[in-house]
Design a protein around this motif. Structure first.
Motif, PDB file in Angstrom:
ATOM      1  N   ALA A 151      -3.039  -2.092   1.753  1.00  0.00           N
ATOM      2  CA  ALA A 151      -3.851  -0.918   2.087  1.00  0.00           C
ATOM      3  C   ALA A 151      -4.502  -0.797   3.445  1.00  0.00           C
ATOM      4  O   ALA A 151      -5.037  -0.052   3.986  1.00  0.00           O
ATOM      5  N   PHE A 152      -6.266  -2.078   2.841  1.00  0.00           N
ATOM      6  CA  PHE A 152      -7.079  -1.798   2.831  1.00  0.00           C
ATOM      7  C   PHE A 152      -6.615  -2.221   5.133  1.00  0.00           C
ATOM      8  O   PHE A 152      -7.323  -2.396   6.074  1.00  0.00           O
ATOM      9  N   ALA A 153      -5.837  -4.096   4.752  1.00  0.00           N
ATOM     10  CA  ALA A 153      -5.925  -4.469   6.746  1.00  0.00           C
ATOM     11  C   ALA A 153      -5.710  -3.635   7.654  1.00  0.00           C
ATOM     12  O   ALA A 153      -5.137  -3.835   8.692  1.00  0.00           O
ATOM     13  N   ALA A 154      -4.554  -2.364   7.191  1.00  0.00           N
ATOM     14  CA  ALA A 154      -3.308  -1.871   7.922  1.00  0.00           C
ATOM     15  C   ALA A 154      -4.258  -1.113   8.570  1.00  0.00           C
ATOM     16  O   ALA A 154      -3.925  -0.355   9.739  1.00  0.00           O
ATOM     17  N   ILE A 155      -5.125  -0.398   8.035  1.00  0.00           N
ATOM     18  CA  ILE A 155      -6.252   0.429   8.647  1.00  0.00           C
ATOM     19  C   ILE A 155      -6.640   0.652  10.088  1.00  0.00           C
ATOM     20  O   ILE A 155      -6.475   1.164  11.161  1.00  0.00           O
ATOM     21  N   GLY A 156      -6.771  -0.727  10.174  1.00  0.00           N
ATOM     22  CA  GLY A 156      -7.562  -0.429  12.181  1.00  0.00           C
ATOM     23  C   GLY A 156      -6.934  -1.432  12.319  1.00  0.00           C
ATOM     24  O   GLY A 156      -7.184  -1.827  14.191  1.00  0.00           O
ATOM     25  N   GLN A 157      -5.460  -0.921  12.152  1.00  0.00           N
ATOM     26  CA  GLN A 157      -4.224  -1.966  13.229  1.00  0.00           C
ATOM     27  C   GLN A 157      -3.753  -1.159  14.496  1.00  0.00           C
ATOM     28  O   GLN A 157      -3.920   0.265  13.873  1.00  0.00           O
ATOM     29  N   LYS A 158      -3.922  -0.933  15.558  1.00  0.00           N
ATOM     30  CA  LYS A 158      -3.704  -0.382  16.787  1.00  0.00           C
ATOM     31  C   LYS A 158      -2.138  -1.297  16.948  1.00  0.00           C
ATOM     32  O   LYS A 158      -1.827  -0.351  17.887  1.00  0.00           O
ATOM     33  N   ASN A 159      -1.500  -2.205  16.947  1.00  0.00           N
ATOM     34  CA  ASN A 159       0.092  -2.566  17.045  1.00  0.00           C
ATOM     35  C   ASN A 159       0.328  -1.997  16.316  1.00  0.00           C
ATOM     36  O   ASN A 159       0.518  -2.148  14.723  1.00  0.00           O
ATOM     37  N   ILE A 160       1.716  -1.267  16.497  1.00  0.00           N
ATOM     38  CA  ILE A 160       2.834  -0.327  14.919  1.00  0.00           C
ATOM     39  C   ILE A 160       3.300  -2.178  14.325  1.00  0.00           C
ATOM     40  O   ILE A 160       3.584  -1.458  13.173  1.00  0.00           O
ATOM     41  N   LYS A 161       4.268  -2.427  15.014  1.00  0.00           N
ATOM     42  CA  LYS A 161       4.450  -3.962  14.459  1.00  0.00           C
ATOM     43  C   LYS A 161       3.317  -5.026  13.442  1.00  0.00           C
ATOM     44  O   LYS A 161       4.173  -4.207  11.981  1.00  0.00           O
ATOM     45  N   SER A 191       1.910  -3.151   6.194  1.00  0.00           N
ATOM     46  CA  SER A 191       2.640  -1.293   4.957  1.00  0.00           C
ATOM     47  C   SER A 191       4.161  -2.868   3.985  1.00  0.00           C
ATOM     48  O   SER A 191       3.840  -2.690   3.713  1.00  0.00           O
ATOM     49  N   SER A 192       4.598  -3.918   5.246  1.00  0.00           N
ATOM     50  CA  SER A 192       5.384  -4.140   3.751  1.00  0.00           C
ATOM     51  C   SER A 192       5.027  -5.510   2.982  1.00  0.00           C
ATOM     52  O   SER A 192       4.990  -4.779   1.801  1.00  0.00           O
ATOM     53  N   ILE A 193       3.740  -5.820   3.593  1.00  0.00           N
ATOM     54  CA  ILE A 193       3.020  -6.533   2.402  1.00  0.00           C
ATOM     55  C   ILE A 193       2.751  -5.595   1.179  1.00  0.00           C
ATOM     56  O   ILE A 193       2.616  -6.394  -0.115  1.00  0.00           O
ATOM     57  N   GLY A 194       2.107  -4.616   1.262  1.00  0.00           N
ATOM     58  CA  GLY A 194       1.488  -3.478   0.163  1.00  0.00           C
ATOM     59  C   GLY A 194       3.073  -3.196  -0.187  1.00  0.00           C
ATOM     60  O   GLY A 194       2.898  -3.119  -1.921  1.00  0.00           O
ATOM     61  N   HIS A 195       3.835  -2.957   0.456  1.00  0.00           N
ATOM     62  CA  HIS A 195       5.046  -2.373  -0.226  1.00  0.00           C
ATOM     63  C   HIS A 195       6.105  -3.455  -1.534  1.00  0.00           C
ATOM     64  O   HIS A 195       5.908  -2.955  -2.137  1.00  0.00           O
ATOM     65  N   VAL A 196       6.069  -4.687  -1.153  1.00  0.00           N
ATOM     66  CA  VAL A 196       6.262  -5.694  -1.864  1.00  0.00           C
ATOM     67  C   VAL A 196       5.428  -5.551  -2.669  1.00  0.00           C
ATOM     68  O   VAL A 196       5.529  -6.016  -4.188  1.00  0.00           O
ATOM     69  N   GLY A 197       3.669  -5.541  -2.791  1.00  0.00           N
ATOM     70  CA  GLY A 197       2.664  -5.320  -4.140  1.00  0.00           C
ATOM     71  C   GLY A 197       3.623  -4.457  -5.031  1.00  0.00           C
ATOM     72  O   GLY A 197       3.319  -4.698  -6.286  1.00  0.00           O
ATOM     73  N   TYR A 198       4.195  -3.171  -4.471  1.00  0.00           N
ATOM     74  CA  TYR A 198       4.188  -2.449  -5.329  1.00  0.00           C
ATOM     75  C   TYR A 198       5.019  -2.860  -6.216  1.00  0.00           C
ATOM     76  O   TYR A 198       5.721  -2.518  -6.879  1.00  0.00           O
ATOM     77  N   ALA A 199       6.242  -3.351  -5.060  1.00  0.00           N
ATOM     78  CA  ALA A 199       8.300  -3.368  -5.646  1.00  0.00           C
ATOM     79  C   ALA A 199       7.492  -4.362  -6.782  1.00  0.00           C
ATOM     80  O   ALA A 199       8.353  -4.444  -8.265  1.00  0.00           O
ATOM     81  N   LEU A 200       7.097  -5.181  -7.193  1.00  0.00           N
ATOM     82  CA  LEU A 200       6.084  -5.989  -8.476  1.00  0.00           C
ATOM     83  C   LEU A 200       5.395  -5.537  -9.189  1.00  0.00           C
ATOM     84  O   LEU A 200       5.563  -6.315 -10.322  1.00  0.00           O
ATOM     85  N   VAL A 201       5.449  -4.691  -8.597  1.00  0.00           N
ATOM     86  CA  VAL A 201       4.952  -3.755  -9.950  1.00  0.00           C
ATOM     87  C   VAL A 201       5.292  -3.561 -11.031  1.00  0.00           C
ATOM     88  O   VAL A 201       5.487  -3.240 -12.660  1.00  0.00           O
ATOM     89  N   GLY A 202       6.689  -3.092 -10.436  1.00  0.00           N
ATOM     90  CA  GLY A 202       7.693  -3.048 -11.655  1.00  0.00           C
ATOM     91  C   GLY A 202       8.389  -3.968 -11.927  1.00  0.00           C
ATOM     92  O   GLY A 202       8.826  -4.094 -13.027  1.00  0.00           O
ATOM     93  N   LEU A 203       8.335  -5.886 -11.549  1.00  0.00           N
ATOM     94  CA  LEU A 203       8.345  -7.011 -12.711  1.00  0.00           C
ATOM     95  C   LEU A 203       7.889  -7.177 -13.596  1.00  0.00           C
ATOM     96  O   LEU A 203       7.974  -8.056 -14.170  1.00  0.00           O
ATOM     97  N   ALA A 204       6.510  -6.947 -13.235  1.00  0.00           N
ATOM     98  CA  ALA A 204       5.301  -7.299 -14.270  1.00  0.00           C
ATOM     99  C   ALA A 204       5.595  -7.323 -15.234  1.00  0.00           C
ATOM    100  O   ALA A 204       5.484  -8.034 -16.134  1.00  0.00           O
TER     101      ALA A 204
END
Lengths: 474, 205
Positions: A282-292, A298-311
């Motif tokens: 969430a925080f590191a993506a804020i300052g990014q200028k390159n969309i990739k 964003s994908s790092i964050g989404h992995v975090g959300y997915a792992l919430v379900g595994l916990a």
């Protein structure tokens, strides 16, 4: 062993044999054969998907139980095939525009798909490792496939070196787990590991560290932004889609089937990397200028959300992970379709502010991208909201309140940078037009847009399939 | 009176440790690789002593025959100034020592709680198949292509990917390269190959 007993792995065999036939065809016909090899690879993926859908629903064990074909494996194999096919479709116009005619790309993608299929079916540590290596080695090659480009080469080399390191950690963990339980099969480890011994916990930590690297969860995410930015865009789309889904599947299967009696030992690891990934994403993506780069965070964050379900380690949680990964796959592929379409006469554009005023120059593309971004942020009634809803619900049912609360807060922060792009597209003064979107890319964008926007109308089949797949693990 | 196996054990292990030390002590990288080969060969001897002749052969064939030769190639082909690389090496010593110490403590903790799995003791007592009747090469061969055939095939695919990758990333098709054409060489006749030139005296060609 008779040929008949190999029927459950027929989809894998089709992919592997298809890859080898296409390789021979390409070698003898030369670079001109690239379009035919690409089409052939899509046909192979389609045949494999049809074969998987036709398989009987009863789980089948092969090779002394080291490979299992159950509903969980089938669910993820379909996702992997969809992800790979979409990335291949989007890559075709990209290679034409960049004068990169490499028939090997499709072949290597097919072989990495074979590796992922082994991964999601693996039920012992050796099959797990071989699947991961087959997938990863192919990924290193395609990251560097644009070999005249320094950034692409750098991405490949970086990915290779760090990937080798993570494989080392994974193997070390696997050897400790084997040493302390006396078996490599997940079922055997589960039976032997009734209580956590220090050595086994050590092994779990290393094993999970290696797996966390493959899914790019914090603190093993460092390679992701650089590799995603440096690799050619369709390759990045592929990285963000199929391999991530396969690695999450493996993560879930190892945690649930190999260590079910010592959940407390691995839950804290999952909770930690999940929170760290959500917050950093969430925080590191804020300052990014390159969309990739932004998509990498964003994908790092989404992995975090997915792992919430595994916990919580429950069937509801695992079903939430499955739903999450399906929706994530659709959203990611759609977003990358737009990134691939960001082209002007000067070449590929990757700066986010170049999307300015897209709503006036290309309103349809802007609308679908806006919907995908709202969905990635988790705003109802789009698909991304339901993805987050199921995993957070499972976390709350499992009494992981702090995890759920931090997850919701992180997604509020994450919404800021997704919505910033929407603001740039709809409010800022228009920049120059992009070239018209190639047809194959437009098809992928349309499909993922339809899925994301209309998911809430009829979520039943996906939820039922995910529930059935999750049940097969318990 | 020392028995023969004990004598060879001390011989192999002493040479292995000494040459391993020389690998990191040597100044010339080529010498280091040669010492490394000696270490491998002695380690193979130790494997032979414990009856693992398959591992011994693999160690010699793979590590000496392939890996060490690869090292030699790299060391000789790349003109790396190792003395320059080692400059400032000592400044990393404190942090390196710290990491090493932490790792050592962790290892001690792990080994301290070492538990042998309940089934292992009986499994070692009765190896399948019986070690007295079957050599371990044959024992591995019996399962490698039957029970574990899928591992073998997947490993083969990994190697295939490695091969494709190496070719895709490094093979450049250059134009204007003079290549051997065997058919045109064989089709040469006296008429096409020899040209008679009339040379004027004192002028040359």
């Amino acid at each position: 062993m008779t040929l008949n007993s190999l029927m459950p792995v027929l989809p894998e065999l089709v992919v592997v044999v298809g890859a080898m036939l296409l390789l021979m065809f390409g070698v003898f016909r030369g670079e001109d054969s690239t379009p035919i090899v690409e089409a052939g690879a899509l046909v192979v993926l389609a045949i494999a998907a049809v074969l998987i859908l036709m398989q009987p629903s009863a789980p089948a064990e092969l090779f002394g139980g080291s490979i299992v074909i159950d509903a969980f494996a089938r669910f993820f194999k379909i996702l992997i095939l969809i992800g790979a096919a979409a990335a291949l479709v989007m890559s075709m116009p990209f290679w034409r525009n960049h004068k990169l005619n490499r028939f090997e790309f499709s072949v290597v993608v097919l072989l990495s798909v074979a590796g992922m299929m082994v991964m999601v079916s693996a039920r012992d540590l050796i099959a797990l490792y071989l699947g991961i290596e087959l997938m990863s080695l192919a990924l290193y090659v395609i990251a560097a496939i644009d070999r005249e480009n320094v950034r692409s080469t750098e991405a490949g080399l970086k990915y290779f070196v760090l990937g080798a390191l993570s494989s080392g950690m994974l193997l070390y963990g696997a050897s400790l787990a084997y040493g302390f339980t006396g078996t490599v099969s997940f079922a055997g480890i589960a039976a032997a590991a009734k209580s956590p011994s220090t050595g086994l916990v050590f092994g779990i930590v290393f094993l999970f560290a290696g797996l966390a690297f493959k899914v790019s969860a914090v603190p093993f995410h460092m390679w992701t932004p650089d590799v995603y930015e440096g690799a050619p865009t369709p390759v990045t789309a592929f990285f963000a889609a199929a391999p991530k889904v396969a690695a999450i599947a493996l993560f879930v299967r190892v945690a649930i089937t190999a260590f079910p009696n010592i959940t407390l030992s691995w839950q804290q690891i999952i909770v930690f990397i999940s929170i760290a990934s959500m917050v950093l994403g969430a925080f590191a993506a804020i300052g990014q200028k390159n969309i990739k780069r932004l998509m990498a965070y964003s994908s790092i964050g989404h992995v975090g959300y997915a792992l919430v379900g595994l916990a919580p380690g429950t069937a509801e949680g695992v079903s939430g992970v499955l739903i999450y990964m399906t929706i994530y796959l659709a959203m990611t592929l759609g977003t990358f379709a737009v990134v691939i379409a960001m082209r002007r006469d000067g070449g590929q554009i990757e700066e986010i502010d170049q999307l300015a005023g897209l709503s006036r120059t290309q309103p349809v593309m802007a609308f679908v991208l806006a919907a995908l971004l709202f969905s990635l942020a988790g705003i109802p009634p789009l698909a991304g909201f339901f993805a987050k809803f199921y995993v957070f619900l499972a976390a709350i049912q499992g009494k992981f309140y702090a995890l759920a609360v931090i997850g919701v807060l992180a997604s509020v922060v994450g919404a800021y940078y997704y919505l910033r792009i929407v603001k740039i597209m709809y409010i800022d003064e228009p920049a120059q037009r992009f070239l018209p979107m190639p047809k194959p890319v437009a098809i992928v964008l349309a499909l993922s847009g339809i899925f994301t926007i209309l998911f809430f109308v009829y979520p039943g089949p996906l939820v039922a399939a995910a529930n059935a797949a999750a049940k097969s693990l318990f | 009176m020392m028995t023969v196996p004990a004598f060879f054990f001390y011989l192999f292990s002493a040479i292995a440790v000494a040459s391993a030390f020389m690998v990191i002590a040597g100044r010339n990288p080529v010498h280091s690789v040669l010492w490394l080969i000696l270490t491998f060969v002695n380690a193979a001897g130790l494997f032979l002593l414990v009856g693992a002749e398959f591992l011994a052969m693999i160690l010699v064939v793979v590590y000496v025959g392939a890996v060490a030769v690869l090292f030699l190639f790299v060391v000789m082909m790349l003109d790396v100034d190792f003395a320059e690389l080692r400059e400032g090496f000592l400044q990393y010593l404190p942090i390196g020592a710290l990491v090493g110490f932490v790792f050592l403590v962790e290892l001690v903790l792990v080994v301290g709680t070492w538990v042998v799995g309940p089934g292992i003791a009986s499994a070692i007592k009765a190896p399948i198949p019986n070690a007295a009747q079957v050599t371990n090469t044959e024992a591995i061969g019996r399962v490698l292509y039957t029970t574990y055939v899928h591992y073998f095939q997947i490993a083969g695919l990994v190697l295939l990917v490695a091969m494709i990758g190496a070719i895709v990333l490094t093979l450049h098709h250059r134009v204007n390269v003079k290549r051997q054409s065997i058919s045109s060489q064989n089709a040469r006749t006296r008429d096409t190959a020899i040209e008679v030139v009339k040379v004027k005296t004192g002028e040359g060609i």
